[in-house]
Design an enzyme around this catalytic site. Sequence first.
Site, mmCIF file in Angstrom:
data_model
loop_
_atom_site.group_PDB
_atom_site.id
_atom_site.type_symbol
_atom_site.label_atom_id
_atom_site.label_comp_id
_atom_site.label_asym_id
_atom_site.label_seq_id
_atom_site.Cartn_x
_atom_site.Cartn_y
_atom_site.Cartn_z
ATOM 1 N N TRP A 11 0.891 -1.159 0.000
ATOM 2 C CA TRP A 11 0.000 0.000 0.000
ATOM 3 C C TRP A 11 0.930 1.211 0.000
ATOM 4 O O TRP A 11 1.613 1.481 0.977
ATOM 5 C CB TRP A 11 -0.880 -0.030 1.246
ATOM 6 C CG TRP A 11 -1.993 0.973 1.245
ATOM 7 C CD1 TRP A 11 -3.241 0.822 0.708
ATOM 8 C CD2 TRP A 11 -1.979 2.283 1.819
ATOM 9 N NE1 TRP A 11 -3.992 1.946 0.917
ATOM 10 C CE2 TRP A 11 -3.245 2.859 1.596
ATOM 11 C CE3 TRP A 11 -1.011 3.038 2.508
ATOM 12 C CZ2 TRP A 11 -3.579 4.141 2.020
ATOM 13 C CZ3 TRP A 11 -1.349 4.318 2.932
ATOM 14 C CH2 TRP A 11 -2.618 4.856 2.683
ATOM 15 N N LYS A 50 -7.537 -1.933 5.386
ATOM 16 C CA LYS A 50 -8.324 -2.386 6.545
ATOM 17 C C LYS A 50 -7.622 -2.021 7.845
ATOM 18 O O LYS A 50 -8.241 -1.637 8.814
ATOM 19 C CB LYS A 50 -8.494 -3.907 6.449
ATOM 20 C CG LYS A 50 -9.249 -4.533 7.593
ATOM 21 C CD LYS A 50 -10.717 -4.366 7.386
ATOM 22 C CE LYS A 50 -11.549 -4.912 8.516
ATOM 23 N NZ LYS A 50 -12.861 -4.249 8.556
ATOM 24 N N LYS A 56 -19.967 4.697 5.044
ATOM 25 C CA LYS A 56 -20.158 3.413 4.355
ATOM 26 C C LYS A 56 -20.361 3.660 2.868
ATOM 27 O O LYS A 56 -19.768 2.997 2.032
ATOM 28 C CB LYS A 56 -21.361 2.639 4.909
ATOM 29 C CG LYS A 56 -21.163 2.006 6.243
ATOM 30 C CD LYS A 56 -20.308 0.760 6.232
ATOM 31 C CE LYS A 56 -18.870 1.015 6.449
ATOM 32 N NZ LYS A 56 -18.268 1.342 7.672
ATOM 33 N N HIS A 114 -26.642 26.404 7.538
ATOM 34 C CA HIS A 114 -25.525 27.349 7.678
ATOM 35 C C HIS A 114 -24.497 27.154 6.572
ATOM 36 O O HIS A 114 -23.302 27.318 6.800
ATOM 37 C CB HIS A 114 -24.895 27.201 9.063
ATOM 38 C CG HIS A 114 -25.838 27.545 10.160
ATOM 39 N ND1 HIS A 114 -26.262 28.824 10.426
ATOM 40 C CD2 HIS A 114 -26.506 26.752 11.033
ATOM 41 C CE1 HIS A 114 -27.122 28.817 11.425
ATOM 42 N NE2 HIS A 114 -27.292 27.567 11.805
ATOM 43 N N GLU A 164 -17.019 5.261 1.077
ATOM 44 C CA GLU A 164 -15.781 4.489 1.006
ATOM 45 C C GLU A 164 -15.855 3.345 0.004
ATOM 46 O O GLU A 164 -14.849 2.968 -0.576
ATOM 47 C CB GLU A 164 -15.321 4.004 2.388
ATOM 48 C CG GLU A 164 -16.209 3.014 3.080
ATOM 49 C CD GLU A 164 -15.710 2.646 4.484
ATOM 50 O OE1 GLU A 164 -14.523 2.840 4.786
ATOM 51 O OE2 GLU A 164 -16.532 2.160 5.278
#
Length: 608
Positions: A75, A603, A485, A504, A488
């Site tokens: 990664w 993860k 959820k 606002h 992503e």
Amino acid sequence: MCGIVGYIGSHQAAPVILEGLSKLEYRGYDSAGMAVFNGEKIQIQKSVGRLKVLEELTHGGATMPGTVGIGHTRWATHGAPSDENAHPHYNQEETIAVVHNGIIENYLPLREKLLSKGYQFVSDTDTEVLAHLIDYYYKGNPLEAITKVMHRVQGSYALGIIFSEHPDQIFAVRKDSPLIVGQNENGCFIASDVPAVLKYTRKVYFIENQEVVRLRVDHMHFYTVDEEEIQKEPVTIDWDADAAEKGGYEHFMLKEMYEQPKTVTDTLLPRIKDNDIVIEELGMSDEEINAIRKIFIVACGSAYHAGVTAKYVIEGIARIPVEVDLASEFRYRNPIFEEGTMVVVISQSGETADSLAALRESQKLGHKVLGIVNVVGSSIAREADNVMYTWAGPEIAVATTKAYSAQLIALYLLAMKFGKVRGKLDADAFHSMLKDLKRLPGQIERLLANKQRIQRFANRYIGAKDVFFIGRGIDYAISMEGSLKLKEISYIHSEAYAAGELKHGTISLIEEGTLVAAVATQDALFQKTLSNMVEVKARGAFVLAVTNEGNTEIEKAADYCIYIPRTNPYFANSLAIIPLQLFGYYVAVGKGCDVDKPRNLAKSVTVE
Ligand code: G6P
């Protein structure tokens, strides 16, 4: 984040490594590679992209013969995802190969030093520094070279290392990044996480910080950073390999959503005894509970959202002030600890770098930390002063569902326990809440059974550009998790807003047809949220409402309604989140996204 697998034994290494890496795909990665000693030299193959690219490149490992090897899924942190930056990395003579998970913080000065000594670099990674530095210190004794490197580098690392001059050995090293080793009659293994070796062995050793393991075909030796040998006890993993398999479901995420009734039961029931809540692991006497003046809840991602819910629940039930912090903020914001401050760190993986750092920071200042953790034996579980496990079992999909649900239960139990001990919750209220808690698994099951209706609705929104989730109080906390959820896994921009705050600024983004998901489970705030729904609807929004059964008044303001069974308002999150998880899931499926392994995500976020 990066996954490591290594094998030395009587079988071919490459297929074992590929199989192990496939079990670590959930960690998130963008390239993969392997190094195998082929009898003469170390052969490396690596490629950007999914593991199947590496599998094809090596014909399932057949083009990399040999019984000693290490593999890696990367990664990217230092340097873009590319073939050059993928691991393993060699030293210049290609006699040493290294895979690494973590970040070497002082890699730049080390790189400068090595460049000045004539070393040449072929990648942008911090890891390549390690390969050259081991080479620099290597004078024939690998253990000596490795420990010298450990004294020189700063940062976090789990490493797998092989030397062509010592083809009967693999070295595993760990500091602040997870790594385990295991053994069976056919050889020894290293891995970032248990599922990678579960097919081969259930007996594993958790490597502690600053430890080195020398693995041979039939035995392993453990050493400190000062090269002193140490003895370690194995841990037997008692969960089934099937727990980390899809078991007929299309995705891990769907399977894990369906496991939620069990997860909730498993986290709840062992702590209910004789109609009371007994949390032995808390390790706190009633006097200590009474002495709590403030609670810091610290976490990342969905665990943080569980913490936001807990703020409402603990403050409401136990009347203890709660501050919820993102771990990445908490660790640097110099928080004010007073006498009676309790710190709770929530983490599914137990390895999240920022959460672990927050834990250490708190302990350094003399405060005890309660970990609410899912992975048994993980770093946070081991370092926290007390651990309350969420019994969710292995969670593979990157987007958490069942672990989040289990975290909520652990937090409700904590709130009720504290409320009761501190005299803020009378017996009637306590027992009625216990009844509601026990009903949750069945109610979650009913909501899951409604999945087709949500799937049909989700299919209408696969082309959405922006989605807003609104709610007040606990409904705001639910909105945060619902929004996460969706974004992503489906890559649709979504935001959660406290419903009253929408006007606002954010309301200017509402256009004809924009989807607004309004969560309205809190009776005391129902009318207020209803007004906010009317406001967005008047500006063209399509309003999806999630509310309690019986609240049909909502149909005045909503275009589509999902009703959830009634429970104690403090527990509404456990029910309202189910349709929102299903919604995010089916939008992502409809769009053809890689649901279990969303792009760029990991993860287990083991780097800062
Ligand atoms: C990652 C995961 C999230 C998770 C967060 C915190 O971002 O993708 O699902 O909520 O990390 O992880 P932890 O293991 O500490 O709960």
